[in-house]
Design a protein around this motif. Structure first.
Motif, mmCIF file in Angstrom:
data_model
loop_
_atom_site.group_PDB
_atom_site.id
_atom_site.type_symbol
_atom_site.label_atom_id
_atom_site.label_comp_id
_atom_site.label_asym_id
_atom_site.label_seq_id
_atom_site.Cartn_x
_atom_site.Cartn_y
_atom_site.Cartn_z
ATOM 1 N N ALA A 1 0.809 -1.224 0.000
ATOM 2 C CA ALA A 1 0.000 0.000 0.000
ATOM 3 C C ALA A 1 0.839 1.271 0.000
ATOM 4 C CB ALA A 1 -0.939 -0.004 1.201
ATOM 5 N N ALA A 2 2.005 1.253 0.589
ATOM 6 C CA ALA A 2 2.831 2.456 0.666
ATOM 7 C C ALA A 2 3.373 2.869 -0.702
ATOM 8 C CB ALA A 2 3.989 2.239 1.640
ATOM 9 N N LEU A 3 3.534 1.917 -1.608
ATOM 10 C CA LEU A 3 4.049 2.236 -2.939
ATOM 11 C C LEU A 3 2.949 2.672 -3.897
ATOM 12 C CD1 LEU A 3 6.582 -0.686 -3.409
ATOM 13 C CD2 LEU A 3 7.055 1.659 -2.709
ATOM 14 N N LYS A 4 1.705 2.376 -3.568
ATOM 15 C CA LYS A 4 0.596 2.674 -4.471
ATOM 16 C C LYS A 4 0.468 4.162 -4.811
ATOM 17 C CE LYS A 4 -4.098 1.367 -5.534
ATOM 18 N NZ LYS A 4 -3.853 1.601 -6.936
ATOM 19 N N PRO A 5 0.581 5.082 -3.850
ATOM 20 C CA PRO A 5 0.483 6.494 -4.230
ATOM 21 C C PRO A 5 1.563 6.926 -5.234
ATOM 22 C CG PRO A 5 0.218 6.264 -1.875
ATOM 23 C CD PRO A 5 0.628 4.925 -2.391
ATOM 24 N N LEU A 6 2.758 6.406 -5.075
ATOM 25 C CA LEU A 6 3.829 6.741 -6.011
ATOM 26 C C LEU A 6 3.528 6.191 -7.402
ATOM 27 C CD1 LEU A 6 6.688 7.877 -6.602
ATOM 28 C CD2 LEU A 6 7.559 5.624 -5.980
ATOM 29 N N THR A 7 3.135 4.933 -7.481
ATOM 30 C CA THR A 7 2.852 4.350 -8.785
ATOM 31 C C THR A 7 1.613 4.989 -9.420
ATOM 32 O OG1 THR A 7 1.658 2.509 -7.763
ATOM 33 C CG2 THR A 7 3.982 2.145 -8.294
ATOM 34 N N LYS B 1 -0.576 8.527 -13.534
ATOM 35 C CA LYS B 1 -1.361 9.722 -13.862
ATOM 36 C C LYS B 1 -0.521 10.685 -14.714
ATOM 37 C CE LYS B 1 -4.013 13.415 -11.705
ATOM 38 N NZ LYS B 1 -4.417 14.058 -10.448
ATOM 39 N N ALA B 2 0.747 10.812 -14.379
ATOM 40 C CA ALA B 2 1.648 11.655 -15.167
ATOM 41 C C ALA B 2 1.806 11.103 -16.579
ATOM 42 C CB ALA B 2 3.007 11.773 -14.475
ATOM 43 N N LEU B 3 1.927 9.789 -16.698
ATOM 44 C CA LEU B 3 2.042 9.184 -18.024
ATOM 45 C C LEU B 3 0.767 9.395 -18.842
ATOM 46 C CD1 LEU B 3 3.872 5.808 -17.312
ATOM 47 C CD2 LEU B 3 4.837 8.007 -18.007
ATOM 48 N N ALA B 4 -0.370 9.318 -18.185
ATOM 49 C CA ALA B 4 -1.641 9.561 -18.881
ATOM 50 C C ALA B 4 -1.718 11.001 -19.378
ATOM 51 C CB ALA B 4 -2.819 9.247 -17.958
ATOM 52 N N SER B 5 -1.255 11.938 -18.570
ATOM 53 C CA SER B 5 -1.247 13.351 -18.977
ATOM 54 C C SER B 5 -0.302 13.567 -20.141
ATOM 55 C CB SER B 5 -0.855 14.230 -17.798
ATOM 56 O OG SER B 5 -0.792 15.576 -18.188
ATOM 57 N N LEU B 6 0.880 12.993 -20.080
ATOM 58 C CA LEU B 6 1.830 13.111 -21.209
ATOM 59 C C LEU B 6 1.200 12.549 -22.472
ATOM 60 C CD1 LEU B 6 5.309 12.124 -19.739
ATOM 61 C CD2 LEU B 6 4.737 14.244 -20.902
ATOM 62 N N THR B 7 0.566 11.395 -22.354
ATOM 63 C CA THR B 7 -0.056 10.765 -23.516
ATOM 64 C C THR B 7 -1.147 11.657 -24.089
ATOM 65 O OG1 THR B 7 0.439 8.574 -22.636
ATOM 66 C CG2 THR B 7 -1.282 8.714 -24.319
ATOM 67 N N LYS B 8 -1.955 12.228 -23.225
ATOM 68 C CA LYS B 8 -3.062 13.086 -23.662
ATOM 69 C C LYS B 8 -2.560 14.288 -24.446
ATOM 70 C CE LYS B 8 -6.784 15.950 -21.849
ATOM 71 N NZ LYS B 8 -7.465 16.431 -20.635
ATOM 72 N N TYR B 9 -1.528 14.966 -23.935
ATOM 73 C CA TYR B 9 -1.091 16.197 -24.545
ATOM 74 C C TYR B 9 -0.041 16.015 -25.638
ATOM 75 C CZ TYR B 9 -3.820 18.583 -21.066
ATOM 76 O OH TYR B 9 -4.865 19.022 -20.304
ATOM 77 N N CYS B 10 0.591 14.854 -25.698
ATOM 78 C CA CYS B 10 1.617 14.627 -26.715
ATOM 79 C C CYS B 10 1.122 13.796 -27.892
ATOM 80 C CB CYS B 10 2.838 13.917 -26.102
ATOM 81 S SG CYS B 10 3.769 14.949 -24.971
ATOM 82 N N SER B 11 -0.043 13.197 -27.762
ATOM 83 C CA SER B 11 -0.569 12.375 -28.849
ATOM 84 C C SER B 11 -1.021 13.259 -29.994
ATOM 85 C CB SER B 11 -1.759 11.539 -28.371
ATOM 86 O OG SER B 11 -1.338 10.625 -27.397
ATOM 87 N N PRO B 12 -0.816 12.794 -31.229
ATOM 88 C CA PRO B 12 -1.278 13.580 -32.363
ATOM 89 C C PRO B 12 -2.805 13.656 -32.382
ATOM 90 C CG PRO B 12 -0.397 11.473 -33.093
ATOM 91 C CD PRO B 12 -0.173 11.567 -31.613
#
Length: 128
Positions: free
Chosen positions: A103-109, A114-125
């Motif tokens: 459980a302690a690692l879950k917030p980090l992952t 979430k950061a990867l999802a944001s990058l994907t959203k804004y960097c996708s053509p």
């Protein structure tokens, strides 16, 4: 190089502290300390994913990450997961136990995903 420069200090810290504290009472504190250290090392990923802010103070690594995302977002996300997140989690203190379920690692992952999802959203053509 950006991914290696983020992973390097985490590996070095693991190497320097591995096996030092075997007392169970120290392990949760060690894990909390490690999570903060890792968050600091990965801050450029979180900064790059926030497209509503100028990437400061992690300017160069965050900008390079954004540029890589614009060139090939799928490969960038794959590299971030496999070469950074998964490798970094391998160096979690012994207190983490099973990396997938602790459980302690879950917030980090979750924050990383979430950061990867944001990058994907804004960097996708844009869809045509």
């Amino acid at each position: 190089e950006v991914l290696a420069s983020a992973e390097g200090p985490i590996m070095r810290r693991w190497y320097e502290t591995a096996g030092r504290s075997s007392r169970a009472s120290e392990q949760p504190e060690q894990l909390v300390e490690w999570l903060q250290f890792v968050s600091d090392q990965l801050s450029f990923v979180f900064t790059a994913a926030d497209f509503f802010r100028v990437p400061l103070p992690d300017s160069l690594p965050a900008r390079l990450l954004r540029q890589a995302g614009f060139i090939d977002i799928r490969l960038t996300v794959k590299m971030l997961r496999s070469q950074l997140l998964h490798n970094v989690l391998l160096f979690a203190p012994a207190a983490a136990g099973d990396i997938e379920s602790h459980a302690a690692l879950k917030p980090l992952t979750d924050r990383f995903e979430k950061a990867l999802a944001s990058l994907t959203k804004y960097c996708s053509p844009p869809a045509v």
